[in-house]
Enzyme design. Sequence first.
Site, PDB file in Angstrom:
ATOM      1  N   ARG A  18     -12.450  -2.237  18.194  1.00 36.21           N
ATOM      2  CA  ARG A  18     -12.427  -1.620  19.524  1.00 36.21           C
ATOM      3  C   ARG A  18     -12.675  -0.108  19.483  1.00 36.21           C
ATOM      4  NH1 ARG A  18      -6.728  -4.431  20.833  1.00 36.21           N
ATOM      5  NH2 ARG A  18      -6.788  -4.582  18.556  1.00 36.21           N
ATOM      6  N   LYS A  25     -10.562   2.373  10.927  1.00 38.41           N
ATOM      7  CA  LYS A  25      -9.741   2.963  12.001  1.00 38.41           C
ATOM      8  C   LYS A  25      -8.690   3.941  11.472  1.00 38.41           C
ATOM      9  CE  LYS A  25      -6.863   0.347  14.496  1.00 38.41           C
ATOM     10  NZ  LYS A  25      -6.434  -0.554  15.584  1.00 38.41           N
ATOM     11  N   GLY A 142       1.667  -7.583  21.998  1.00 42.72           N
ATOM     12  CA  GLY A 142       2.366  -8.848  21.892  1.00 42.72           C
ATOM     13  C   GLY A 142       3.615  -8.801  22.755  1.00 42.72           C
ATOM     14  N   ASN A 232      -6.006   1.702  19.465  1.00 43.82           N
ATOM     15  CA  ASN A 232      -7.056   0.694  19.306  1.00 43.82           C
ATOM     16  C   ASN A 232      -8.405   1.148  19.835  1.00 43.82           C
ATOM     17  OD1 ASN A 232      -5.235  -1.499  18.317  1.00 43.82           O
ATOM     18  ND2 ASN A 232      -4.290  -1.114  20.307  1.00 43.82           N
ATOM     19  N   ALA A 385     -23.968  48.441   6.430  1.00 41.20           N
ATOM     20  CA  ALA A 385     -24.540  47.369   7.249  1.00 41.20           C
ATOM     21  C   ALA A 385     -25.758  46.768   6.561  1.00 41.20           C
ATOM     22  CB  ALA A 385     -24.950  47.931   8.609  1.00 41.20           C
ATOM     23  N   TYR A 392     -27.802  33.933  -5.974  1.00 40.41           N
ATOM     24  CA  TYR A 392     -28.307  32.596  -6.313  1.00 40.41           C
ATOM     25  C   TYR A 392     -29.787  32.681  -6.630  1.00 40.41           C
ATOM     26  CZ  TYR A 392     -29.074  27.553  -5.529  1.00 40.41           C
ATOM     27  OH  TYR A 392     -29.400  26.229  -5.651  1.00 40.41           O
ATOM     28  N   ARG A 445     -36.031  52.206  -4.235  1.00 37.49           N
ATOM     29  CA  ARG A 445     -36.889  51.872  -3.094  1.00 37.49           C
ATOM     30  C   ARG A 445     -38.163  52.693  -3.221  1.00 37.49           C
ATOM     31  NH1 ARG A 445     -32.733  55.113   0.431  1.00 37.49           N
ATOM     32  NH2 ARG A 445     -33.737  57.140   0.485  1.00 37.49           N
TER      33      ARG A 445
HETATM   34  C1  UD1 Z   1      -0.538  -5.937  16.871  1.00 39.23           C
HETATM   35  C2  UD1 Z   1       0.496  -7.057  17.110  1.00 39.23           C
HETATM   36  C3  UD1 Z   1       1.009  -6.947  18.537  1.00 39.23           C
HETATM   37  C4  UD1 Z   1       1.604  -5.561  18.766  1.00 39.23           C
HETATM   38  C5  UD1 Z   1       0.615  -4.465  18.425  1.00 39.23           C
HETATM   39  C6  UD1 Z   1       1.320  -3.138  18.425  1.00 39.23           C
HETATM   40  C7  UD1 Z   1      -0.233  -8.926  15.734  1.00 39.23           C
HETATM   41  C8  UD1 Z   1      -0.817 -10.275  15.710  1.00 39.23           C
HETATM   42  N1  UD1 Z   1      -0.132  -8.333  16.913  1.00 39.23           N
HETATM   43  O1  UD1 Z   1      -1.631  -6.196  17.728  1.00 39.23           O
HETATM   44  O2  UD1 Z   1       2.008  -7.908  18.745  1.00 39.23           O
HETATM   45  O3  UD1 Z   1       2.024  -5.455  20.109  1.00 39.23           O
HETATM   46  O4  UD1 Z   1       0.069  -4.669  17.096  1.00 39.23           O
HETATM   47  O5  UD1 Z   1       0.448  -2.067  18.262  1.00 39.23           O
HETATM   48  O6  UD1 Z   1       0.143  -8.416  14.699  1.00 39.23           O
HETATM   49  N2  UD1 Z   1      -4.621  -5.429   9.978  1.00 39.23           N
HETATM   50  C9  UD1 Z   1      -4.746  -5.765   8.651  1.00 39.23           C
HETATM   51  N3  UD1 Z   1      -5.327  -6.951   8.327  1.00 39.23           N
HETATM   52  C10 UD1 Z   1      -5.787  -7.819   9.247  1.00 39.23           C
HETATM   53  C11 UD1 Z   1      -5.643  -7.466  10.615  1.00 39.23           C
HETATM   54  C12 UD1 Z   1      -5.050  -6.269  10.952  1.00 39.23           C
HETATM   55  O7  UD1 Z   1      -4.344  -5.011   7.764  1.00 39.23           O
HETATM   56  O8  UD1 Z   1      -6.290  -8.873   8.877  1.00 39.23           O
HETATM   57  C13 UD1 Z   1      -3.995  -4.132  10.326  1.00 39.23           C
HETATM   58  C14 UD1 Z   1      -4.898  -3.240  11.152  1.00 39.23           C
HETATM   59  O9  UD1 Z   1      -5.661  -2.385  10.313  1.00 39.23           O
HETATM   60  C15 UD1 Z   1      -3.918  -2.467  12.031  1.00 39.23           C
HETATM   61  C16 UD1 Z   1      -2.713  -3.389  12.107  1.00 39.23           C
HETATM   62  O10 UD1 Z   1      -2.874  -4.382  11.121  1.00 39.23           O
HETATM   63  O11 UD1 Z   1      -3.520  -1.262  11.450  1.00 39.23           O
HETATM   64  C17 UD1 Z   1      -2.592  -4.057  13.488  1.00 39.23           C
HETATM   65  O12 UD1 Z   1      -3.784  -4.759  13.763  1.00 39.23           O
HETATM   66  P1  UD1 Z   1      -4.434  -4.722  15.200  1.00 39.23           P
HETATM   67  O13 UD1 Z   1      -5.647  -5.561  15.166  1.00 39.23           O
HETATM   68  O14 UD1 Z   1      -4.557  -3.338  15.677  1.00 39.23           O
HETATM   69  O15 UD1 Z   1      -3.307  -5.504  16.026  1.00 39.23           O
HETATM   70  P2  UD1 Z   1      -3.058  -5.417  17.599  1.00 39.23           P
HETATM   71  O16 UD1 Z   1      -4.052  -6.290  18.297  1.00 39.23           O
HETATM   72  O17 UD1 Z   1      -2.924  -4.042  18.039  1.00 39.23           O
HETATM   73 CA    CA Z   2      -3.239  -2.075  17.077  1.00 42.13          CA
END
Ligand code: UD1
Ligand code: CA
Length: 459
Positions: A18, A25, A142, A232, A385, A392, A445
């Site tokens: 996103r 990110k 969530g 996000n 000035a 270099y 010069r």
């Molecule tokens: C997540 C939560 C949501 C919460 C929100 C808070 C889940 C399923 N949902 O949603 O309940 O309200 O955060 O901000 O967890 N990441 C990994 N590996 C992966 C996927 C994600 O390391 O396979 C990391 C991402 O880099 C990120 C974090 O996990 O830093 C959260 O992932 P993101 O996709 O942003 O979750 P949200 O949709 O925001």
């Molecule tokens: Ca997130």
Amino acid sequence: MPETKTTALVLAAGKGTRMRSPKAKVLQTLLNEPMLFYVYEALTPIVRDSILTVVGHDADTVAAAFPAMADRFVTQAEQLGTGHALQVAWEAVEESGATHCLVINGDTPLVTVEALDRLVAAQGCCDLAFMTITPRDTAAFGRVVRDAERRIRAIVEAKDYDFSLHGPVTGEVNAGIYLLKIATIRPLLEKLQNTNKSGEYYITDLVELAVDQGLSVDGVQAGNDISLMGINSPRELTVAETTLRARIVDELIDSGVIIHNPGTVIIGPRAEVEPGAEIFGHCEIYGASKVAAGARLGSYNHITDATFAPGCEVREFNHIEGAVVGEGVTVGPYSRLRPGAKLEKGARIGNFVEMKKATLGEGAKASHLTYLGDTMVGAGANIGAGTITCNYDGKNKFLTKIGAGAFIGSNTALVAPVSVGENALIGAGSTITKDVPDNQAGIARGKQVNLKRSLKKNK
Ligand code: UD1
Ligand code: CA
């Protein structure tokens, strides 16, 4: 109470689709520091160096940005969801020897130590605790589901929320920060399934699994705390950066820094500004900059990793990086100080002067239109000035030395390596290729010839 030890796990493998950016990110910056920097800063007082990070998208670049953390990186080659990230890291979590794991989304840079402390305080009573917030816009979070007695039942992702099953929404959502009791959570990990609208393994499903097993689960409520917002989208990044900027500037004002037009002053989290320093907006101060009490920074300065001693005055419109500005020094307007520029006590540089790996000795001056690169200028010297150090030759860089009290006439080219002695004088317009001894005048010069001018009369 039995002894507890907490390790941290940062989830940072996602691409952040996103954000619409090719960059991972967690490397997007706020006040010139990557998002992940802030998460580490908040975790360190709580778990010291016991921090694991799950990386995946652009993992090499993330490792290069945090070399000190990279030996505790775990790679999630395919990003199948936050629950999958936890599964991938679990072996390392157990090997840490901790009893509890503080899991945090890497996209939560505003999180405070206080908030994390509140969650960690729950470790005595719970198998699983997580932070909840009630933001104005709950769109992508969530949702927290509680039963009639307000006990936690589940976290249901927005996409998967079904009113007939989960009831009306309460506005309470998951902040993405969890405290897990390692021994009791372990058997639940393999029960995670990806039968949801995203086809991902959700860490949030652990909540319902834990409740169903009769484990103790708690949601630690943080209300409308903007510092727990995840980032996000570019819009959310902007909101977070704006919040952070104001937080830092307000703290500095309260500590005793004088800031004019504070809404236009940007100061990064690693910069140290002493009470009694004075700063005028617009101004940007980043990196490990240090501004001492009694230093004065005028408006429209862009500063990175630079140090300012008491009594120095940086006038308007300068670009300053990796420089050391000494006591009582005057800089600008319109100068460029590059890494390794050092201005000793009372030195002055004026408009359109550039310095790189160059020292201007005590009280020395370069007031206009000058380039000093790989150069040592002695105390009290005057650089006219248009003086240019030709440091270099297309392949290598060479040094120029200018002795104390020397006077360099305007429009001089000093072809390095070359040295000008103490109290020596260089005639204006010279191209100096040979050393000039102490107390001598060097002139290089073409000699001026005055010829008779023939004036033809118009008919
Ligand atoms: C997540 C939560 C949501 C919460 C929100 C808070 C889940 C399923 N949902 O949603 O309940 O309200 O955060 O901000 O967890 N990441 C990994 N590996 C992966 C996927 C994600 O390391 O396979 C990391 C991402 O880099 C990120 C974090 O996990 O830093 C959260 O992932 P993101 O996709 O942003 O979750 P949200 O949709 O925001
Ligand atoms: Ca997130």
